[in-house]
Design a protein around this motif. Sequence first.
Motif: not given
Length: 294
Positions: A155-159
């Motif tokens: 999720l961190q990489l996505l955002f």
Amino acid sequence: MSSQFIQLIVDGLASGSIYAALALAIVLVYRATGLVNFAQGVMAVFSTYIAFTLWRAGLWPIAAILLAVGVSLVFGAGVERVVIRRFERGSVATAIVVTVGLFVLIQGISGAIWSYNPLTFPSLFPLSTVKIAGAVIGVRSLGTIAVLVVVVVLLQLLFQKTKLGLALRAVADNPESGSLLGLHVGRLLMIGWALAAALGAIAGCLVAPQVFLTPSMLDFVLVYALAAIITGGLDSPVGAVIAAWLIGILENLASAYLPVIGDDLKIIVPLLAMFIVLTVRPQGLFGRKELVRV
């Protein structure tokens, strides 16, 4: 540090990871729409039932769960497009009542299709144990923690690293400005609901092997997840995860070392955490304080 203490910490992190997965789903929806989705738990249970059906049809457990997560993406997007979108720009109170109605409806549909009888769900992880610093730790507990860590990293990489993530953040912070910049707000909100439903499905598939699969299986997890997001901050995914871990650890320690609480009254821990945080810091430990210009 005693082996019992280490075991309680690890088991608390495992329980907190389950609370955190559902809390992340709720935070995603809140950041996108400003709405707390009280139906998040039953949506997750519905997806878990789909995984159960696929497993009973002959798929390997991991394949059944991954396919169910994919189905939940479509399910979450459909709920936003067909139901929630009609109320997103209206009264917040009305939208919340709609999610409560969804809670009742989806739970009833799950019971009608799969019955209310408890079902056994396969575990992703073996029931074996390993020794860490003298403590006997279940592999399932370690696996649950690992799954959440992977989800948080993704999720961190996505955002932070993708255009889609940046667009989702822009719409969450200010949908009007995002629309003026050419972003398709409705489509991005639908993606946010889809991601939240997928996270909920992961939480459901982690819980189901530890208890029996029933339509109300995640009702108690929803209480802990709400406590985590209120304690950590409604607009802070990282805060929700940390708060969920803290709640999981504290309830384990309280039930073990405070005889007056034990296993029966450990629900007091998240409620007490919410009360203290709301009294001292209403926006949550990691939440942002809203400034209103007058």
